[in-house]
Enzyme design. Structure first.
Site, PDB file in Angstrom:
ATOM      1  N   ALA A   1      -3.917 -80.669  11.933  1.00 36.51           N
ATOM      2  CA  ALA A   1      -4.296 -80.919  13.329  1.00 36.51           C
ATOM      3  C   ALA A   1      -3.828 -82.301  13.796  1.00 36.51           C
ATOM      4  O   ALA A   1      -4.173 -82.742  14.881  1.00 36.51           O
ATOM      5  CB  ALA A   1      -5.796 -80.786  13.498  1.00 36.51           C
TER       6      ALA A   1
ATOM      7  N   ASP B   1      -0.283 -93.644   9.203  1.00 34.21           N
ATOM      8  CA  ASP B   1      -1.458 -92.866   8.811  1.00 34.21           C
ATOM      9  C   ASP B   1      -2.134 -93.473   7.579  1.00 34.21           C
ATOM     10  O   ASP B   1      -3.345 -93.686   7.558  1.00 34.21           O
ATOM     11  CB  ASP B   1      -1.063 -91.412   8.501  1.00 34.21           C
ATOM     12  CG  ASP B   1      -0.416 -90.738   9.700  1.00 34.21           C
ATOM     13  OD1 ASP B   1      -0.454 -91.319  10.795  1.00 34.21           O
ATOM     14  OD2 ASP B   1       0.137 -89.631   9.528  1.00 34.21           O
TER      15      ASP B   1
HETATM   16  C1  GLA Z   1       2.709 -88.405  11.810  1.00 35.84           C
HETATM   17  C2  GLA Z   1       3.311 -89.348  10.781  1.00 35.84           C
HETATM   18  C3  GLA Z   1       3.144 -90.807  11.228  1.00 35.84           C
HETATM   19  C4  GLA Z   1       3.641 -91.015  12.656  1.00 35.84           C
HETATM   20  C5  GLA Z   1       3.082 -89.953  13.593  1.00 35.84           C
HETATM   21  C6  GLA Z   1       3.698 -90.015  14.967  1.00 35.84           C
HETATM   22  O1  GLA Z   1       1.325 -88.573  11.875  1.00 35.84           O
HETATM   23  O2  GLA Z   1       2.701 -89.168   9.521  1.00 35.84           O
HETATM   24  O3  GLA Z   1       3.817 -91.658  10.315  1.00 35.84           O
HETATM   25  O4  GLA Z   1       5.043 -91.031  12.693  1.00 35.84           O
HETATM   26  O5  GLA Z   1       3.274 -88.643  13.096  1.00 35.84           O
HETATM   27  O6  GLA Z   1       3.364 -91.200  15.609  1.00 35.84           O
END
Ligand code: GLA
Length: 386
Positions: free
Chosen positions: A124, A173
């Site tokens: 999600a 993240d």
């Molecule tokens: C995913 C990736 C992150 C980032 C986002 C977009 O969550 O894991 O590193 O690039 O997409 O901002």
């Protein structure tokens, strides 16, 4: 989460109730603004959530790694000596990739019994995978006495995802999951890794995460495609600016010379990344002045750019955001995470929350035939021992 129940489940799976497992927790994250900027060396502003992954883990005397999950059927028993190969399309690759990083860095390993259980909706865009990686890395560091810094755990978890899972994700993240602080967002420069907590307490407003419940088909390959498009954009701009990442170019600089990029699609990708970086800086300045309206306007502009320039939204995310924008009392709404499905993030005035849930939910269902889910986000702390 009922830890006692998790413990019972652990013993059903692994026996030997006289040997208690340790318990660790890693949150998921929601990104407030700064999307698809991290792998471009740009700025992001995520925060950790109350939702997350619990890990119950116990050392074994042999070299067996036993993985089980409260969320997925698939279980695996793997000998340490054979733990350097990904398993086709399995959640086990997230913790296994972390073991592989410890192995690559010559940290002496041993067997473990591991039971993961979480309440982050899968796929999600709320970083269920980074949460699994980080809870594994944190627990291993603690139980093996490896003495690693949090930033190492963050980098190794990112690398686990790049090398073992095959998604060329940036560092946002894992960083948010590791460094999150209660009632604070994290302002991170993904090039220098300089970061600082930014107070994010919304008096009179709620942060609501809304799930499109659209399965993110092809998300990983589309994600890697965007990463490659940005790399191509840099090759056109590097002569002029001597840079190796789009995040090193300011919006004013780009605006003047954007026509150097001959391909319209690649130009649009660069336009998103470079303008999004500027929006993050403006958002930080808005927060410092308690200007929540300005912050919301920047969130809306971020969504438009992700839709029109970066093309990672799709009908479900666009519908959920458009319906949110119609509600009086919605300060800002945008997609969050990688896109192609997943979640939106919304700032909603407290007196408009009920209307938001009812009207956006009904209108989204009427237009897409999907039932959305809503989570009242609480900005929480990072990975920790329970
Ligand atoms: C995913 C990736 C992150 C980032 C986002 C977009 O969550 O894991 O590193 O690039 O997409 O901002």
């Amino acid at each position: 989460m009922n830890i006692e129940k998790l413990r019972q489940q652990f013993f059903i799976l692994f026996d030997e109730p006289e040997q208690l497992p340790e318990v660790y927790f890693a949150p998921g994250r929601v990104n407030l603004i700064g999307e698809h900027t991290d792998y471009n060396g740009g700025f992001v502003l995520p925060c950790a959530l109350q939702l997350g992954t619990w890990l119950l883990i116990r050392k074994r005397k042999d070299h067996l790694l036993r993985f089980a999950s409260g969320n997925q059927e698939f279980r695996a028993d793997i000998l340490l000596e054979k733990a350097n190969q990904p398993i086709a399309k399995s959640w086990v690759n997230y913790p296994l990739g972390v073991f592989d990083q410890f192995r690559q860095h010559q940290i002496p390993l041993q067997g473990f019994d591991m039971y993961f259980s979480g309440d982050i909706p899968n796929g999600a865009g709320l970083s269920s995978s980074a949460s699994i990686e980080m809870v594994t890395a944190f627990a291993l560091n603690d139980l093996l006495g490896a003495g690693l810094e949090m930033i190492d755990l963050v980098k190794w978890s990112q690398r686990a995802e790049n090398e073992f899972v095959g998604v060329n994700c940036g560092i946002m993240d894992q960083f948010a999951v590791g460094m999150g602080e209660k009632d604070h967002a994290i302002f991170l420069n993904c090039l220098s890794l300089e970061h600082r907590p930014v107070p994010f307490k919304l008096d009179g407003y709620r942060l609501i995460v809304a799930n499109t419940n659209k399965v993110r088909g092809l998300a990983d390959s589309k994600y890697n495609e965007r990463v490659a498009e940005c790399q191509l954009a840099v090759t056109y701009l590097s002569d002029q600016f001597g840079v190796h990442k789009l995040g090193q170019i300011s919006f004013m600089q780009f605006f003047k010379i954007q026509d150097i990029i001959p391909d319209e699609v690649i130009r649009k990708r660069a336009r998103h990344v470079i303008s999004e970086d500027q929006r993050v800086l403006n958002a930080i300045s808005a927060l410092s002045k308690y200007d929540i309206m300005q912050f919301g306007a920047l969130m809306n502009a971020s969504h438009e750019s992700l839709r029109d320039n970066y093309e990672v939204t799709g009908p479900e995310l666009d519908t959920l955001v458009e319906e949110a924008w119609k509600i009086n009392g919605v300060i800002g709404a945008r997609m969050t995470g990688a896109g192609f499905g997943g979640c939106t993030v919304n700032i909603v005035r407290e007196d408009a929350v009920d209307r938001f849930l009812n009207e956006v939910g009904a209108a989204y269902f009427a237009r897409t035939k999907l039932v959305p889910e809503f989570y009242m986000a609480q900005v929480s702390g990072g990975v920790r021992k329970h």
